[in-house]
Write a protein that holds these residues in place. Structure first.
Motif, PDB file in Angstrom:
ATOM      1  N   ALA A  69       0.743  -1.085   0.029  1.00 50.00           N
ATOM      2  CA  ALA A  69      -0.146   0.063  -0.039  1.00 50.00           C
ATOM      3  C   ALA A  69       0.694   1.532  -0.069  1.00 50.00           C
ATOM      4  O   ALA A  69       0.370   2.496   0.392  1.00 50.00           O
ATOM      5  N   ARG A  70       2.083   1.013  -0.328  1.00 51.32           N
ATOM      6  CA  ARG A  70       2.802   2.377  -0.409  1.00 51.32           C
ATOM      7  C   ARG A  70       3.694   2.406  -1.622  1.00 51.32           C
ATOM      8  O   ARG A  70       4.763   2.008  -2.011  1.00 51.32           O
ATOM      9  N   PRO A  71       2.913   2.859  -2.888  1.00 49.05           N
ATOM     10  CA  PRO A  71       3.531   2.626  -4.226  1.00 49.05           C
ATOM     11  C   PRO A  71       4.707   3.317  -4.428  1.00 49.05           C
ATOM     12  O   PRO A  71       5.705   2.881  -5.122  1.00 49.05           O
ATOM     13  N   LEU A  72       4.622   4.663  -3.904  1.00 53.99           N
ATOM     14  CA  LEU A  72       6.258   5.483  -4.353  1.00 53.99           C
ATOM     15  C   LEU A  72       7.204   4.963  -3.485  1.00 53.99           C
ATOM     16  O   LEU A  72       8.319   5.004  -4.139  1.00 53.99           O
ATOM     17  N   TYR A  73       7.105   4.754  -2.260  1.00 53.55           N
ATOM     18  CA  TYR A  73       8.198   4.127  -1.587  1.00 53.55           C
ATOM     19  C   TYR A  73       8.469   2.793  -2.177  1.00 53.55           C
ATOM     20  O   TYR A  73       9.898   2.705  -2.373  1.00 53.55           O
ATOM     21  N   ALA A  74       7.688   1.878  -2.713  1.00 52.32           N
ATOM     22  CA  ALA A  74       7.944   0.614  -3.250  1.00 52.32           C
ATOM     23  C   ALA A  74       8.848   0.583  -4.366  1.00 52.32           C
ATOM     24  O   ALA A  74       9.601  -0.115  -4.435  1.00 52.32           O
ATOM     25  N   ALA A  75       8.502   1.422  -5.173  1.00 50.42           N
ATOM     26  CA  ALA A  75       8.954   1.965  -6.374  1.00 50.42           C
ATOM     27  C   ALA A  75      10.679   2.532  -6.191  1.00 50.42           C
ATOM     28  O   ALA A  75      11.443   1.799  -7.013  1.00 50.42           O
ATOM     29  N   HIS A  76      10.746   3.372  -5.405  1.00 46.85           N
ATOM     30  CA  HIS A  76      12.088   3.692  -4.988  1.00 46.85           C
ATOM     31  C   HIS A  76      12.866   2.795  -4.380  1.00 46.85           C
ATOM     32  O   HIS A  76      14.202   2.576  -4.500  1.00 46.85           O
ATOM     33  N   ALA A  77      12.331   1.829  -3.387  1.00 46.79           N
ATOM     34  CA  ALA A  77      12.932   0.559  -2.615  1.00 46.79           C
ATOM     35  C   ALA A  77      13.628  -0.313  -3.723  1.00 46.79           C
ATOM     36  O   ALA A  77      14.614  -0.898  -3.143  1.00 46.79           O
ATOM     37  N   ASP A  78      12.938  -0.272  -4.772  1.00 48.62           N
ATOM     38  CA  ASP A  78      13.583  -1.241  -5.694  1.00 48.62           C
ATOM     39  C   ASP A  78      14.901  -0.447  -6.526  1.00 48.62           C
ATOM     40  O   ASP A  78      15.663  -1.357  -7.126  1.00 48.62           O
ATOM     41  N   LEU A  79      15.316   0.579  -6.362  1.00 50.83           N
ATOM     42  CA  LEU A  79      16.165   1.097  -6.850  1.00 50.83           C
ATOM     43  C   LEU A  79      17.671   0.725  -6.187  1.00 50.83           C
ATOM     44  O   LEU A  79      17.538   0.643  -4.937  1.00 50.83           O
ATOM     45  N   PRO A  80      18.546   0.857  -6.901  1.00 51.91           N
ATOM     46  CA  PRO A  80      20.074   0.349  -6.041  1.00 51.91           C
ATOM     47  C   PRO A  80      20.497   1.566  -4.998  1.00 51.91           C
ATOM     48  O   PRO A  80      20.065   2.806  -5.425  1.00 51.91           O
ATOM     49  N   VAL A  81      20.990   1.241  -3.897  1.00 50.85           N
ATOM     50  CA  VAL A  81      21.473   2.307  -3.060  1.00 50.85           C
ATOM     51  C   VAL A  81      23.057   2.602  -3.821  1.00 50.85           C
ATOM     52  O   VAL A  81      23.834   1.979  -3.970  1.00 50.85           O
ATOM     53  N   PRO A  82      23.012   4.335  -4.002  1.00 49.17           N
ATOM     54  CA  PRO A  82      24.272   4.617  -4.377  1.00 49.17           C
ATOM     55  C   PRO A  82      25.554   4.465  -3.423  1.00 49.17           C
ATOM     56  O   PRO A  82      25.247   4.267  -2.312  1.00 49.17           O
ATOM     57  N   GLU A  83      26.693   4.545  -3.818  1.00 47.71           N
ATOM     58  CA  GLU A  83      27.828   4.024  -3.321  1.00 47.71           C
ATOM     59  C   GLU A  83      28.302   5.144  -2.514  1.00 47.71           C
ATOM     60  O   GLU A  83      28.770   5.363  -1.183  1.00 47.71           O
ATOM     61  N   GLU A  84      28.414   6.376  -2.874  1.00 51.71           N
ATOM     62  CA  GLU A  84      28.855   7.739  -2.441  1.00 51.71           C
ATOM     63  C   GLU A  84      28.058   8.193  -1.319  1.00 51.71           C
ATOM     64  O   GLU A  84      26.695   7.985  -1.245  1.00 51.71           O
ATOM     65  N   PRO A  85      28.377   8.528  -0.020  1.00 48.76           N
ATOM     66  CA  PRO A  85      27.670   8.663   1.157  1.00 48.76           C
ATOM     67  C   PRO A  85      26.558   9.750   1.032  1.00 48.76           C
ATOM     68  O   PRO A  85      25.372   9.599   1.546  1.00 48.76           O
ATOM     69  N   HIS A  86      26.797  10.761   0.524  1.00 47.35           N
ATOM     70  CA  HIS A  86      25.822  11.976   0.210  1.00 47.35           C
ATOM     71  C   HIS A  86      24.847  11.480  -0.752  1.00 47.35           C
ATOM     72  O   HIS A  86      23.607  11.984  -0.374  1.00 47.35           O
ATOM     73  N   LEU A  87      25.059  10.681  -1.657  1.00 50.17           N
ATOM     74  CA  LEU A  87      23.939  10.151  -2.428  1.00 50.17           C
ATOM     75  C   LEU A  87      23.262   8.838  -1.874  1.00 50.17           C
ATOM     76  O   LEU A  87      21.972   8.961  -2.238  1.00 50.17           O
ATOM     77  N   ALA A  88      23.943   8.228  -1.061  1.00 51.09           N
ATOM     78  CA  ALA A  88      23.301   7.157  -0.242  1.00 51.09           C
ATOM     79  C   ALA A  88      22.257   7.794   0.797  1.00 51.09           C
ATOM     80  O   ALA A  88      21.373   7.178   1.254  1.00 51.09           O
ATOM     81  N   PHE A  89      22.796   8.828   1.319  1.00 53.52           N
ATOM     82  CA  PHE A  89      21.655   9.468   2.379  1.00 53.52           C
ATOM     83  C   PHE A  89      20.821  10.118   1.765  1.00 53.52           C
ATOM     84  O   PHE A  89      19.208  10.046   2.114  1.00 53.52           O
TER      85      PHE A  89
END
Length: 286
Positions: free
Chosen positions: A132-152
């Protein structure tokens, strides 16, 4: 029994979320989207925030963004995907995030504090849930960036959309349609100014007045456009409902971690704001 203060998650969200939002006010974002052929500001915003869901049409975006006019969205979607694919848009958005945060925060993007904030925020996201959280779920499928500021920034996006998806459930429960939600939020003194809403959300002044009239009929708004006692109570209940739906990531992080993430987020936010991250007239009732 959780040791977490009932509003600790909201305070943390209020510190972390605005740093996510800086990219959508950034000239770097406009430049990167224009570089892939998306020059209209509205099209750029809808594409950038919706791209994680794929090449969706206006109905999906109206449902998930909630407070934008469907007619405005339909002017840009799905046509924008003929100009740039969702993957191309996501790459451009991340380049804009990198440029924006480096410009606003300077050396802080490479600081131990940024790396700590990224670790804490990512840990909190471990307890977010997709149903029931479509925008979150879509972004949760994206990879986590390596650089800390992008990961944050990525983690801040997940926390933002997780809370936002829950907030829409609360709005529906409170019986507030998209524009009634905007009018009542502005009346708290914390929402976007009517000028910004009308310029960016696709509504007309007559739509705003009609929503205000509906709120008055419910006893939530007075003749001067101020919240009544009932209106104030409804907005408070709305935020508490949202807090309950968004509790899991902050309980998972734990009270000390939430306090530290809030402290770090506020520091970055203050620096970004001082560097001109947001328009001066973004919030208020004018």
């Amino acid at each position: 029994m959780s040791s977490l203060h009932p509003r600790a998650g909201r305070r943390c969200h209020n510190a972390v979320n605005p740093l996510h939002s800086t990219v959508y006010f950034s000239p770097d974002y406009a430049k990167e989207l224009a570089g892939i052929g998306v020059e209209d500001a509205g099209a750029a915003y809808f594409a950038g925030r919706a791209a994680a869901m794929g090449a969706v049409g206006p109905g999906t975006v109206t449902a998930t963004f909630y407070n934008f006019s469907h007619e405005l969205i339909a002017r840009h979607l799905p046509a924008v995907w003929d100009t740039a694919s969702p993957a191309t848009v996501l790459d451009a958005r991340m380049r804009a995030v990198d440029a924006t945060l480096r410009r606003l925060l300077g050396d802080a993007v490479n600081s131990p504090e940024m790396a700590e904030a990224a670790r804490l925020a990512l840990r909190a996201t471990e307890a977010c849930s997709r149903p029931a959280r479509p925008l979150y779920a879509a972004h949760a499928d994206l990879p986590v960036p390596e650089e800390p500021h992008l990961a944050f920034w990525h983690a801040a996006t997940l926390l933002r959309e997780h809370r936002g998806d829950g907030h829409l459930t609360a709005l529906l429960s409170a019986g507030l349609d998209p524009l009634e939600a905007l009018v009542s939020h502005t009346a708290t003194g914390k929402g976007m100014s009517p000028r910004w809403i009308l310029a960016s959300r696709g509504w007309r002044r007559t739509d705003w007045e009609a929503a205000s009239d509906r709120l008055r009929e419910r006893g939530l708004l007075d003749a001067d456009g101020e919240l009544t006692e009932a209106g104030t109570a409804l907005r408070a209940d709305l935020e508490e409902h949202t807090d309950r739906l968004d509790l899991a990531p902050y309980e998972h992080l734990g009270a000390p971690g939430v306090e530290r993430l809030t402290e770090l987020g506020r520091g970055f936010l203050m620096a970004a704001a001082a560097a001109g991250a947001f328009p001066d007239d973004l919030t208020g009732r004018g």
